[in-house]
Design an enzyme around this catalytic site. Structure first.
Site, PDB file in Angstrom:
ATOM      1  N   SER A  86     -12.585 -26.562  32.404  1.00 38.59           N
ATOM      2  CA  SER A  86     -13.743 -27.449  32.552  1.00 38.59           C
ATOM      3  C   SER A  86     -14.258 -27.850  31.181  1.00 38.59           C
ATOM      4  O   SER A  86     -14.108 -27.097  30.209  1.00 38.59           O
ATOM      5  CB  SER A  86     -14.860 -26.728  33.310  1.00 38.59           C
TER       6      SER A  86
ATOM      7  N   TYR B  90     -21.288 -19.744  33.415  1.00 43.04           N
ATOM      8  CA  TYR B  90     -20.086 -20.442  33.885  1.00 43.04           C
ATOM      9  C   TYR B  90     -19.268 -20.954  32.696  1.00 43.04           C
ATOM     10  O   TYR B  90     -18.052 -20.757  32.616  1.00 43.04           O
ATOM     11  CB  TYR B  90     -20.514 -21.606  34.784  1.00 43.04           C
TER      12      TYR B  90
HETATM   13  N1  LIG Z   1     -16.550 -29.846  40.611  1.00 47.46           N
HETATM   14  C1  LIG Z   1     -16.666 -29.966  39.292  1.00 47.46           C
HETATM   15  O1  LIG Z   1     -17.524 -30.682  38.792  1.00 47.46           O
HETATM   16  C2  LIG Z   1     -15.705 -29.240  38.386  1.00 47.46           C
HETATM   17  C3  LIG Z   1     -15.686 -29.619  37.057  1.00 47.46           C
HETATM   18  C4  LIG Z   1     -14.804 -28.956  36.194  1.00 47.46           C
HETATM   19  C5  LIG Z   1     -14.019 -27.939  36.661  1.00 47.46           C
HETATM   20  N2  LIG Z   1     -14.082 -27.561  37.961  1.00 47.46           N
HETATM   21  C6  LIG Z   1     -13.233 -26.467  38.400  1.00 47.46           C
HETATM   22  O2  LIG Z   1     -12.310 -26.915  39.330  1.00 47.46           O
HETATM   23  C7  LIG Z   1     -11.978 -25.864  40.234  1.00 47.46           C
HETATM   24  C8  LIG Z   1     -12.090 -26.374  41.668  1.00 47.46           C
HETATM   25  O3  LIG Z   1     -13.437 -26.800  41.897  1.00 47.46           O
HETATM   26  P1  LIG Z   1     -13.882 -27.716  43.106  1.00 47.46           P
HETATM   27  O4  LIG Z   1     -14.775 -28.725  42.541  1.00 47.46           O
HETATM   28  O5  LIG Z   1     -12.740 -28.124  43.898  1.00 47.46           O
HETATM   29  O6  LIG Z   1     -14.807 -26.703  43.883  1.00 47.46           O
HETATM   30  P2  LIG Z   1     -14.719 -26.040  45.318  1.00 47.46           P
HETATM   31  O7  LIG Z   1     -14.298 -27.022  46.308  1.00 47.46           O
HETATM   32  O8  LIG Z   1     -16.000 -25.343  45.486  1.00 47.46           O
HETATM   33  O9  LIG Z   1     -13.546 -24.978  45.137  1.00 47.46           O
HETATM   34  C9  LIG Z   1     -13.730 -23.716  44.577  1.00 47.46           C
HETATM   35  C10 LIG Z   1     -12.649 -22.838  45.129  1.00 47.46           C
HETATM   36  O10 LIG Z   1     -12.712 -21.552  44.539  1.00 47.46           O
HETATM   37  C11 LIG Z   1     -12.506 -20.616  45.568  1.00 47.46           C
HETATM   38  N3  LIG Z   1     -13.036 -19.306  45.223  1.00 47.46           N
HETATM   39  C12 LIG Z   1     -14.238 -19.002  44.774  1.00 47.46           C
HETATM   40  N4  LIG Z   1     -14.329 -17.672  44.586  1.00 47.46           N
HETATM   41  C13 LIG Z   1     -13.130 -17.145  44.936  1.00 47.46           C
HETATM   42  C14 LIG Z   1     -12.595 -15.842  44.978  1.00 47.46           C
HETATM   43  N5  LIG Z   1     -13.313 -14.780  44.617  1.00 47.46           N
HETATM   44  N6  LIG Z   1     -11.338 -15.657  45.380  1.00 47.46           N
HETATM   45  C15 LIG Z   1     -10.588 -16.721  45.776  1.00 47.46           C
HETATM   46  N7  LIG Z   1     -11.035 -17.982  45.745  1.00 47.46           N
HETATM   47  C16 LIG Z   1     -12.301 -18.187  45.342  1.00 47.46           C
HETATM   48  C17 LIG Z   1     -13.186 -21.200  46.749  1.00 47.46           C
HETATM   49  O11 LIG Z   1     -12.723 -20.582  47.913  1.00 47.46           O
HETATM   50  P3  LIG Z   1     -13.711 -20.233  49.173  1.00 47.46           P
HETATM   51  O12 LIG Z   1     -13.468 -21.317  50.182  1.00 47.46           O
HETATM   52  O13 LIG Z   1     -13.202 -18.912  49.650  1.00 47.46           O
HETATM   53  O14 LIG Z   1     -15.073 -20.194  48.654  1.00 47.46           O
HETATM   54  C18 LIG Z   1     -12.710 -22.622  46.622  1.00 47.46           C
HETATM   55  O15 LIG Z   1     -11.423 -22.750  47.141  1.00 47.46           O
HETATM   56  C19 LIG Z   1     -12.910 -24.718  39.905  1.00 47.46           C
HETATM   57  O16 LIG Z   1     -12.220 -23.808  39.052  1.00 47.46           O
HETATM   58  C20 LIG Z   1     -13.987 -25.393  39.104  1.00 47.46           C
HETATM   59  O17 LIG Z   1     -14.598 -24.501  38.209  1.00 47.46           O
HETATM   60  C21 LIG Z   1     -14.905 -28.216  38.839  1.00 47.46           C
END
Ligand SMILES: NC(=O)c1ccc[n+]([C@@H]2O[C@H](COP(=O)([O-])OP(=O)(O)OC[C@H]3O[C@@H](n4cnc5c(N)ncnc54)[C@H](OP(=O)(O)O)[C@@H]3O)[C@@H](O)[C@H]2O)c1
Ligand SMILES: Cc1cc2nc3c(=O)[nH]c(=O)nc-3n(C[C@H](O)[C@H](O)[C@H](O)COP(=O)(O)OP(=O)(O)OC[C@H]3O[C@@H](n4cnc5c(N)ncnc54)[C@H](O)[C@@H]3O)c2cc1C
Lengths: 251, 451
Positions: free
Chosen positions: A144, A157
């Site tokens: 990120s 974070y």
């Molecule tokens: N959205 C943004 O603005 C953004 C920006 C930069 C980077 N990112 C990164 O991109 C990645 C995906 O984000 P997203 O936006 O797609 O968010 P998201 O839809 O909330 O996805 C997060 C994922 O992480 C999983 N997770 C959380 N804790 C976990 C654990 N203990 N064990 C296994 N799985 C776990 C969640 O699974 P559950 O269904 O079990 O909760 C979910 O599948 C993340 O690493 C995030 O930090 C996001």
């Protein structure tokens, strides 16, 4: 096997319900991907995600995986690799936490760190080992921009992503020449449930845009991908701002 | 026997994977390498001129066969040679030409091995007359997965699976090849220009039978009325009396001279080959060619292997590498060929001189590429945006017309289309399942396409 354009035939998603990961999976299924493994904490959401991808014609299986239980990673992920080659691993799990709350609840803060950083170290190493045995494959890590320079507003974070980012870069160097490619993806603000309800940052983007950038990065065998691409310049400017100025930025 | 884990790619330099590279120097070492190749199997590799992933094997063993490079026996009267599979066609030409013999089939480069020539069942400019390489193979020795060495002769299922079988039936150790007699080492070449694709196809269809060798360089960047304009170069080995008396060539008619320029530098930036630069090059090439000229004497490298003059020319495409797309559609499906040529030229793919040729009869190999009809081959930088999807669309056209793409060039075909393109695929799979049940012989290509 990946083809000449880096497009995978089989995909393992760690964090199988991640909106960014699922947008990426949909895009890759429309190209070459036929086998998908969704690793995640068992939930109706995980099964539903699998069902949706099946609807697109892929052969999809789920596997129980908890980032917070590193002792089980070797077993859980080993089973996946034992079933056949994985051309691409997408490390997508992560949690944003609640900065204000977590500052007052160190245990909660540690869970953020353990999910995003140590959980990724463990799962990343397990997958890297398996990919190296295969002699091919891409490990795509969702880092990120927040890890580029920790901000007052989300440094718990941010620091965990900084650790993840540094780990993934080093891993990429370690695997250079082994046939395994590590790609660090640094999205800015992406509209997903992770950011739902938060005020949008400039250059906000979508999961589909991240998916497109991942596809392009695979083709180029890129090591670092910013989404949107303009963030590369923005962040290189921000990185060099004096602390006093950076602290007072409204971002 | 050295073994190193190194990244390996094909000539197009896309999709690198790591393998243990083993270079056997004896048949015994080759047998040991096959026996010990481990769970991810092994595959033979010649000079790595296949464009895609045919001679790669991620995580397993790759047997570099160029260490087995002896020419065992030449029958200078009957015109046959018995040699190791690692011998290159370049070397065979050096050895055979002074004796008045030439290889029966040569591709657009001399730097391929006999093993690679059989493994891909290669074709040359003489396919319409002479067929593919394996038609001239009288016998070969094949190291199979059980460690046996079998003598394999034409007309048997194992021969037909091995010819064009992309190394997946075993490791070819030696081959006996029938040769082409020649009086000189020069070629007598006729050149003519075709204004457009229809003109080109008409010229090829009407007069190809007069020439042993025939090929057309086609400018795929030309558009509108010039779509498909081309330069045809056709010819045969020059007879002795075609060489002017008193010249050095006449005194020493069978000397084989080659010269090479310095290699292309190892790092070249992406984007050197743009629409503009390639378009300019193609334009010059077309304008430079005579409208019609007959009986020009050319050396073998100039006629057959112009690109061999620049070692590592594949680096010109930069670190992203390139893709070669080669397909064939049968006679009667000229409509598909026209559509594809129009689509490529409308899309303005920066493709250097593409090659169009008319194939003769199909060859017996189950996975041999040629079928009677039209084959087009073109190089395209892999980084070109949208290329993956565009080639998928062309595949549909090709498969829809009953045609196929060439596995030795492929690095991206959708596996679902393979069975339609190669009707003997099921036989090939069945033979492999019986001969090699543990899939000892495995390559990135076989994994990708489930061969
Ligand atoms: N959205 C943004 O603005 C953004 C920006 C930069 C980077 N990112 C990164 O991109 C990645 C995906 O984000 P997203 O936006 O797609 O968010 P998201 O839809 O909330 O996805 C997060 C994922 O992480 C999983 N997770 C959380 N804790 C976990 C654990 N203990 N064990 C296994 N799985 C776990 C969640 O699974 P559950 O269904 O079990 O909760 C979910 O599948 C993340 O690493 C995030 O930090 C996001
Ligand atoms: C500039 C250029 C022009 C070309 N022009 C033509 C052309 O006109 N016509 C044509 O048909 N092809 C053409 N080709 C393709 C080339 O002829 C084939 O790919 C050929 O197979 C390359 O031989 P190689 O020794 O380099 O084999 P590699 O590329 O190393 O291997 C090719 C295949 O052969 C198998 N193989 C190699 N050695 C053995 C062995 N000892 N036993 C069993 N299997 C083996 C490999 O497993 C692999 O599947 C061209 C390639 C280039 C780079």
């Amino acid at each position: 096997m990946k083809d000449a354009f880096g497009l995978p035939q089989s995909l393992l998603v760690l964090g199988g319900t991640s909106e960014i990961a699922l947008a990426t999976a949909r895009r890759l299924i429309a190209r070459r991907t036929r086998t998908v493994w969704l690793a995640g904490r068992p939930s109706p959401g995980l099964d539903e995600a699998a069902g949706q991808l099946r609807g697109l014609g892929a052969d999809v299986r789920t596997v129980a995986f908890d980032a917070l239980d590193p002792a089980a990673h070797e077993d859980a992920l080993g089973k996946v690799f034992a079933e056949g080659d994985i051309d691409m691993v997408l490390l997508a799990f992560g949690t944003l936490g609640d900065q204000a709350h977590d500052e007052r609840d160190p245990n909660a803060a540690v869970r953020v760190a353990q999910t995003n950083y140590t959980g990724a170290v463990s799962a990343g190493l397990v997958c890297a080992g398996a990919l190296q045995t295969q002699g091919h494959g891409s490990l795509v890590v969702l880092s990120s921009v927040a890890g580029e320079r920790a901000r007052r507003a989300n440094f718990i974070y941010g620091s965990s992503k900084a650790g993840l980012d540094a780990f993934a870069q080093g891993l990429g160097d370690a695997l250079h020449g082994t046939g395994v490619h590590v790609m660090v993806v640094r999205p800015g603000f992406v509209r997903t449930r992770m950011t739902a309800g938060l005020p949008e940052a400039p250059l906000a983007t979508t999961p589909e845009a991240v998916a497109a950038a991942v596809e392009l990065g695979l083709r180029r065998r890129a090591e670092t991908v910013w989404v949107p691409g303009a963030l590369r310049m923005v962040m290189s400017a921000l990185r060099h701002l004096p602390r006093g100025v950076f602290r007072r930025l409204p971002v | 026997m050295a073994a190193d884990t190194v990244p390996v790619t094909g000539w197009g330099r896309t999709a690198p994977t790591a393998a243990r590279l083993i270079r056997p120097r004896t048949y015994g070492e080759a047998a040991l390498a096959v026996r010990d190749c481990g769970a991810r199997g092994g595959i033979a590799r010649g000079l790595g001129r296949a464009y895609g992933d045919a001679a790669q094997n991620a995580g397993g063993a790759v047997l570099d066969m160029t260490g087995l490079d002896r020419v065992h026996a030449i029958d200078a009267d009957g015109g046959t040679v018995l040699c190791d599979a690692g011998v290159s066609l370049h070397r065979l030409m050096q050895v055979l030409l002074p004796l008045g013999w030439f290889v029966p089939v040569t591709p657009g480069t001399r730097y391929v091995t006999v093993g690679g020539a059989i493994g891909a069942d290669i074709h040359g400019k003489n396919h319409h007359v002479s067929g593919s390489f394996s038609r001239h193979v009288l016998s070969l020795e094949l190291l199979t997965a059980d460690g046996d060495v079998r003598t394999v002769v034409p007309g048997t299922p194992l021969f037909e699976a091995t010819a064009g079988g992309m190394g997946l039936t075993g490791v070819i150790l030696t081959a006996t090849v029938r040769l082409q007699p020649v009086q000189t080492s020069l070629m007598s070449v006729d050149t003519e220009r075709a204004n457009d694709l229809d003109d080109l196809m008409a010229r090829l269809a009407d007069t190809d039978h007069r020439y042993r060798y025939s090929v057309a360089w086609i400018d795929l960047l030309a558009r509108g009325r010039a779509t498909g304009r081309a330069v045809l170069t056709r010819g045969d080995h020059a007879p002795l009396d075609a060489l002017p008396p008193g010249t050095r060539a006449r005194r020493d008619p069978l000397s084989f001279r080659t010269s090479r320029l310095p290699a292309a530098p190892s790092f070249l930036p992406e984007g050197l080959l743009s629409r503009t630069t390639v378009g300019l090059f193609n334009e010059l090439w077309y304008r430079r060619a005579p409208r019609a000229r007959t009986g020009q004497l050319q050396r073998i490298p100039a006629f057959f292997h112009p690109l061999d003059g620049v070692p590592h020319w594949n680096r010109v495409y930069g670190p992203g590498g390139f893709v070669q797309y080669q397909f064939v559609v049968g006679h009667g499906r000229e409509d598909a060929l026209r559509r594809i040529v129009r689509r490529i030229s409308e899309r303005r793919c920066p493709s250097f001189l593409a090659v169009l040729k008319r194939f003769g009869e199909a060859d017996p190999g189950w996975l041999s590429f040629p079928v009677p009809g039209w084959t087009l081959a073109l190089d395209i930088p892999a980084a070109l945006p949208g290329l993956a999807g565009f080639l998928d669309e062309l595949d549909e056209e090709v498969a829809g017309a009953g045609g196929r793409v060439y596995l030795a060039k492929d690095s991206r075909l959708r596996p679902e289309l393979l069975a339609a393109m190669y009707p003997r695929l099921a036989d090939f799979r069945a033979l492999r399942a019986e001969l090699d049940p543990r899939a000892v012989f495995t390559s990135d290509l076989s994994r990708r396409l489930h061969l």
